[in-house]
Enzyme design. Structure first.
Site, short mmCIF file in Angstrom:
data_model
loop_
_atom_site.label_atom_id
_atom_site.label_comp_id
_atom_site.label_asym_id
_atom_site.label_seq_id
_atom_site.Cartn_x
_atom_site.Cartn_y
_atom_site.Cartn_z
N GLY A 22 95.31 36.54 3.57
CA GLY A 22 94.68 37.78 3.13
C GLY A 22 93.18 37.62 3.05
N ASP A 50 95.16 38.87 7.97
CA ASP A 50 95.29 40.27 7.56
C ASP A 50 93.92 40.83 7.19
OD1 ASP A 50 97.22 42.53 6.63
OD2 ASP A 50 95.83 42.26 4.95
N TYR A 55 87.62 46.35 3.93
CA TYR A 55 87.17 45.10 3.29
C TYR A 55 85.73 44.75 3.67
CZ TYR A 55 92.27 44.53 2.78
OH TYR A 55 93.60 44.72 2.53
N LYS A 84 93.39 47.65 9.55
CA LYS A 84 93.92 48.85 8.90
C LYS A 84 92.97 50.04 9.06
CE LYS A 84 95.99 45.86 5.37
NZ LYS A 84 95.04 44.76 5.31
N HIS A 117 96.26 52.57 6.16
CA HIS A 117 96.06 51.88 4.89
C HIS A 117 96.71 52.60 3.70
CE1 HIS A 117 93.00 48.72 3.29
NE2 HIS A 117 94.00 48.81 2.47
N GLN A 190 103.28 47.68 4.41
CA GLN A 190 102.62 46.67 3.58
C GLN A 190 102.37 47.26 2.20
OE1 GLN A 190 98.34 44.54 3.25
NE2 GLN A 190 99.25 44.30 5.28
#
Length: 323
Positions: A22, A50, A55, A84, A117, A190
């Site tokens: 992650g 991922d 982010y 995403k 997302h 997810q």
């Protein structure tokens, strides 16, 4: 499961490694951590990375992946890279440009998995979240079934090998599965998943439709103010987990990760120090007993760390349903 590579097969025939790295981190350290820890994760054996536009560190992750390809550690096809689609790009005409932007940042020709997302939309714009004069998020009304059709086109164009969703409840998944003219089912959903929120009903639902559940926040959470309820107990201090960990001479974190793999869940592990990142690879070195699994199942108390409370009450808010 293929034990040599520890991968599971997706409903479109591609394979996903059961353990993923992650890359989410608080914004002030996201870029620095991506550059420091992603190459190390690849060196110690992580092959599933991922990522997400939100982010804000895909450029750094791209540099990290390229450096490991350049030095011969991996080939592109050894890496399973997820990105995403953020909430500001759910309008169908914005989907492909958003994916193309992520590909450019990641320095890749394709991602292995591209996922929506959240099942809710924010007003389009450069910023991740447009706010009104009162500081409230400005939501957008988009039918995510139309977004899904745009994702299907991205798969057909070869920009992503597989397509999936994130943070969908079972009713929202049904909406896509029952959609007229559905071309591809989501390969995964997810969601937050750990022993305090084990998602057993959602997992059963997903399994019945050949959708893989991917677990984020599998070790509880980083205490990020905007997203996380700070009053919740710390998962890794749980006495049951600690006792099982002691018995196997492993850490509570490894037990929490192993728990997911044994129930058929693909699990993401974050790490912001090298010792932990390397340690996470030990998840393949031991097995929990049926009694261990049952004891961990018994810890479920429907504690959600990532409530996304600012979205509550909006159309598409996924967490008001039981599962």
């Amino acid at each position: 499961m293929d034990p040599k590579s520890q991968r599971v097969k997706l409903n479109d025939g591609h394979f996903i490694p059961v353990l993923g790295f992650g890359t989410y981190a608080p914004l002030e350290v996201a870029k620095k951590e991506a550059l420091e820890f992603t190459p190390f994760a690849i060196e110690v054996g992580f092959r599933h990375i991922d990522c997400a536009h939100a982010y804000q560190n895909e450029e750094e992750i791209g540099q990290a992946i390229q450096s490991k390809i350049a030095d011969g550690t991996v080939k592109r096809e050894d890496i399973f890279c997820t990105s995403k689609l953020w909430l500001t790009s759910l309008r169908p005409e914005l989907v492909r440009p958003a994916l193309e932007k992520s590909l450019k940042n990641l320095q890749l020709d394709y991602v292995d998995l591209y996922i929506m997302h959240y099942p809710m939309a924010l007003k389009p714009g450069e910023e991740l979240s447009r706010k009104d004069e009162n500081g409230k998020l400005i939501f957008d009304s988009v039918d995510f079934c139309r977004t899904w059709e745009a994702l299907e086109k991205c798969k057909d164009a070869g920009l992503t090998k597989s397509i999936g969703v994130s943070n969908f409840n079972h009713k929202q998944l049904e909406k896509i599965l029952n959609k007229l003219g559905l071309k591809y089912k989501p390969v995964c959903n997810q969601v937050e998943c750990h022993p305090y929120l084990n998602q057993s009903k959602l997992l059963d639902f997903c399994k019945s439709h050949e959708i893989v559940l991917v677990a984020y926040a599998a070790l509880g959470s980083q205490r990020v103010k905007e997203w996380v309820n700070p009053n919740h107990p710390v998962l890794l201090e749980d006495p049951v987990l600690s006792a099982i960990a002691q018995k196997h001479k492993k850490t509570a974190a490894l037990v929490a990760l192993r728990y997911q793999i044994q129930r058929g869940v693909v699990v993401l592990a974050k790490g912001n120090n090298k010792k932990w990142i390397k340690e996470n690879m030990q998840v393949f070195d031991f097995e929990l007993t049926p009694e261990d699994m049952k004891a961990i199942d018994g810890l479920n108390r429907n504690i959600r760390y990532y409530e996304f409370h600012v979205g509550a009450g909006q159309p598409g808010y996924p967490f008001s349903e039981e599962y």
